[in-house]
Motif scaffolding. Structure first.
Motif, PDB file in Angstrom:
ATOM      1  N   UNK A  53       0.822  -1.213   0.000  1.00  0.00           N
ATOM      2  CA  UNK A  53       0.000   0.000   0.000  1.00  0.00           C
ATOM      3  C   UNK A  53       0.853   1.259   0.000  1.00  0.00           C
ATOM      4  N   UNK A  54       1.966   1.235   0.680  1.00  0.00           N
ATOM      5  CA  UNK A  54       2.874   2.377   0.709  1.00  0.00           C
ATOM      6  C   UNK A  54       3.995   2.118  -0.293  1.00  0.00           C
ATOM      7  N   UNK A  55       3.883   2.717  -1.477  1.00  0.00           N
ATOM      8  CA  UNK A  55       4.883   2.521  -2.519  1.00  0.00           C
ATOM      9  C   UNK A  55       5.064   3.839  -3.262  1.00  0.00           C
ATOM     10  N   UNK A  56       6.300   4.154  -3.600  1.00  0.00           N
ATOM     11  CA  UNK A  56       6.563   5.365  -4.370  1.00  0.00           C
ATOM     12  C   UNK A  56       6.495   5.035  -5.860  1.00  0.00           C
ATOM     13  N   UNK A  57       6.452   6.051  -6.679  1.00  0.00           N
ATOM     14  CA  UNK A  57       6.430   5.825  -8.119  1.00  0.00           C
ATOM     15  C   UNK A  57       7.732   5.166  -8.570  1.00  0.00           C
ATOM     16  N   UNK A  62      10.467   0.182 -10.465  1.00  0.00           N
ATOM     17  CA  UNK A  62      11.418  -0.908 -10.245  1.00  0.00           C
ATOM     18  C   UNK A  62      10.725  -2.265 -10.285  1.00  0.00           C
ATOM     19  N   UNK A  63       9.505  -2.352  -9.753  1.00  0.00           N
ATOM     20  CA  UNK A  63       8.735  -3.597  -9.815  1.00  0.00           C
ATOM     21  C   UNK A  63       8.392  -3.942 -11.268  1.00  0.00           C
ATOM     22  N   UNK A  64       8.008  -2.942 -12.048  1.00  0.00           N
ATOM     23  CA  UNK A  64       7.675  -3.159 -13.460  1.00  0.00           C
ATOM     24  C   UNK A  64       8.911  -3.641 -14.213  1.00  0.00           C
ATOM     25  N   UNK A  65      10.064  -3.050 -13.958  1.00  0.00           N
ATOM     26  CA  UNK A  65      11.302  -3.436 -14.625  1.00  0.00           C
ATOM     27  C   UNK A  65      11.707  -4.872 -14.255  1.00  0.00           C
ATOM     28  N   UNK A  66      11.422  -5.294 -13.013  1.00  0.00           N
ATOM     29  CA  UNK A  66      11.698  -6.685 -12.620  1.00  0.00           C
ATOM     30  C   UNK A  66      10.870  -7.644 -13.453  1.00  0.00           C
TER      31      UNK A  66
END
Length: 70
Positions: A53-57, A62-66
């Motif tokens: 729930x607490x995530x920065x852009x 970084x999650x998308x790049x993984x």
């Protein structure tokens, strides 16, 4: 929400949010829409990711790049 394109529900979860955890571990579902070259590289136009729930852009990026290193 796009009606066309493929939707991927089994994307790897963010750290601390195992697949299927939903709200039980303070996670949320984020719909990611891809356009132009990013859609070509990802191989899809949209997908849903489980993230804390607490995530920065930057952390989301970084999650998308993984998931899509190209």
């Amino acid at each position: 929400r796009l009606s066309s394109g493929r939707r991927r529900h089994s994307a790897p979860a963010a750290e601390g949010c195992p697949p299927g955890a939903g709200g039980s571990m303070r996670c949320q579902q984020v719909s990611v829409l891809y356009f132009a070259r990013s859609a070509e590289l990802a191989g899809l136009r949209c997908e849903t990711l489980s993230v804390p729930r607490q995530i920065t852009s930057l952390q989301l990026w970084e999650e998308i790049v993984k998931v899509h290193p190209r």
